[in-house]
Design a protein around this motif. Sequence first.
Motif, PDB file in Angstrom:
ATOM      1  N   ALA A   1       1.991  -3.702   4.632  1.00  0.00           N
ATOM      2  CA  ALA A   1       0.572  -3.623   4.281  1.00  0.00           C
ATOM      3  C   ALA A   1       0.451  -3.816   2.768  1.00  0.00           C
ATOM      4  O   ALA A   1       1.034  -3.071   1.986  1.00  0.00           O
ATOM      5  CB  ALA A   1      -0.003  -2.277   4.701  1.00  0.00           C
TER       6      ALA A   1
ATOM      7  N   GLU B   1       5.934  -6.934   8.832  1.00  0.00           N
ATOM      8  CA  GLU B   1       5.007  -7.156   7.725  1.00  0.00           C
ATOM      9  C   GLU B   1       4.718  -5.846   6.990  1.00  0.00           C
ATOM     10  O   GLU B   1       4.657  -4.780   7.587  1.00  0.00           O
ATOM     11  CB  GLU B   1       3.693  -7.753   8.233  1.00  0.00           C
TER      12      GLU B   1
ATOM     13  N   GLU C   1      -1.959  -4.727  -0.820  1.00  0.00           N
ATOM     14  CA  GLU C   1      -3.262  -4.708  -1.478  1.00  0.00           C
ATOM     15  C   GLU C   1      -3.185  -5.594  -2.710  1.00  0.00           C
ATOM     16  O   GLU C   1      -2.104  -5.827  -3.252  1.00  0.00           O
ATOM     17  CB  GLU C   1      -3.689  -3.285  -1.850  1.00  0.00           C
TER      18      GLU C   1
ATOM     19  N   VAL D   1       0.859  -1.178   0.000  1.00  0.00           N
ATOM     20  CA  VAL D   1       0.000   0.000   0.000  1.00  0.00           C
ATOM     21  C   VAL D   1       0.901   1.236   0.000  1.00  0.00           C
ATOM     22  O   VAL D   1       1.740   1.406   0.887  1.00  0.00           O
ATOM     23  CB  VAL D   1      -0.934   0.013   1.232  1.00  0.00           C
TER      24      VAL D   1
ATOM     25  N   GLY E   1      -7.925  -5.249   0.420  1.00  0.00           N
ATOM     26  CA  GLY E   1      -7.079  -4.354   1.196  1.00  0.00           C
ATOM     27  C   GLY E   1      -6.150  -5.124   2.114  1.00  0.00           C
ATOM     28  O   GLY E   1      -6.178  -6.358   2.172  1.00  0.00           O
ATOM     29  N   PRO E   2      -5.318  -4.407   2.855  1.00  0.00           N
ATOM     30  CA  PRO E   2      -4.300  -5.055   3.687  1.00  0.00           C
ATOM     31  C   PRO E   2      -4.886  -5.731   4.919  1.00  0.00           C
ATOM     32  O   PRO E   2      -5.948  -5.369   5.405  1.00  0.00           O
ATOM     33  CB  PRO E   2      -3.394  -3.894   4.091  1.00  0.00           C
ATOM     34  N   THR E   3      -4.169  -6.730   5.405  1.00  0.00           N
ATOM     35  CA  THR E   3      -4.449  -7.323   6.708  1.00  0.00           C
ATOM     36  C   THR E   3      -3.635  -6.522   7.718  1.00  0.00           C
ATOM     37  O   THR E   3      -2.416  -6.403   7.579  1.00  0.00           O
ATOM     38  CB  THR E   3      -4.022  -8.803   6.735  1.00  0.00           C
ATOM     39  N   LEU E   4      -4.307  -5.969   8.700  1.00  0.00           N
ATOM     40  CA  LEU E   4      -3.652  -5.115   9.691  1.00  0.00           C
ATOM     41  C   LEU E   4      -3.619  -5.822  11.038  1.00  0.00           C
ATOM     42  O   LEU E   4      -4.568  -6.509  11.411  1.00  0.00           O
ATOM     43  CB  LEU E   4      -4.380  -3.776   9.804  1.00  0.00           C
ATOM     44  N   SER E   5      -2.526  -5.654  11.763  1.00  0.00           N
ATOM     45  CA  SER E   5      -2.369  -6.298  13.071  1.00  0.00           C
ATOM     46  C   SER E   5      -1.572  -5.372  13.986  1.00  0.00           C
ATOM     47  O   SER E   5      -0.570  -4.796  13.572  1.00  0.00           O
ATOM     48  CB  SER E   5      -1.645  -7.641  12.910  1.00  0.00           C
ATOM     49  N   GLY E   6      -2.008  -5.278  15.226  1.00  0.00           N
ATOM     50  CA  GLY E   6      -1.344  -4.402  16.187  1.00  0.00           C
ATOM     51  C   GLY E   6      -0.156  -5.031  16.876  1.00  0.00           C
ATOM     52  O   GLY E   6       0.479  -4.397  17.703  1.00  0.00           O
ATOM     53  N   LYS E   7       0.187  -6.273  16.569  1.00  0.00           N
ATOM     54  CA  LYS E   7       1.266  -6.939  17.290  1.00  0.00           C
ATOM     55  C   LYS E   7       2.653  -6.538  16.806  1.00  0.00           C
ATOM     56  O   LYS E   7       3.649  -6.962  17.363  1.00  0.00           O
ATOM     57  CB  LYS E   7       1.090  -8.453  17.246  1.00  0.00           C
TER      58      LYS E   7
END
Length: 150
Positions: A134, A132, A136, A72, A122-128
Amino acid sequence: MPIRENPYGAFKYRVKLGDDTDEGFAAGFSEVSGIGNEIKYSEYRNGNDAENHVHKIANVNSTDDVTLKRGVIGDLRLFQWLDATRDGDFDPRTVVIVLMDERNADACQWTLHNAQPKKWVGPTLSGKGGGEVAMEELHLVAESIDFRNN
């Protein structure tokens, strides 16, 4: 172009989405997958054939869906093409995928005729956290495909 002894690497390529206008643009993608074509066959056998087997008769063919993936970068043109299509703005394009050799010269080219966006992911988002990127995806359908060596 002579046939090479060693195959080309799969990591040097470019994608052109459309013509040379502002709507048609070149884009950098980290992955292109699904380039393919399938021929459908009908089975047919005459009742008086000497052998008891069917004949395979080629009929229609179809081009596989092509998936383009990239990080992205804030460029909205892929999503805008999808958005315009779902709003009824018929905008099929000629999409050209060019494989380059070690010297950045064009080696092979796949041309998707009348390509249109089918799906945007769209992107897979993760707070950890972590390393990675983002990503698309744009999935394309096309009416036909051509392949050639340059």
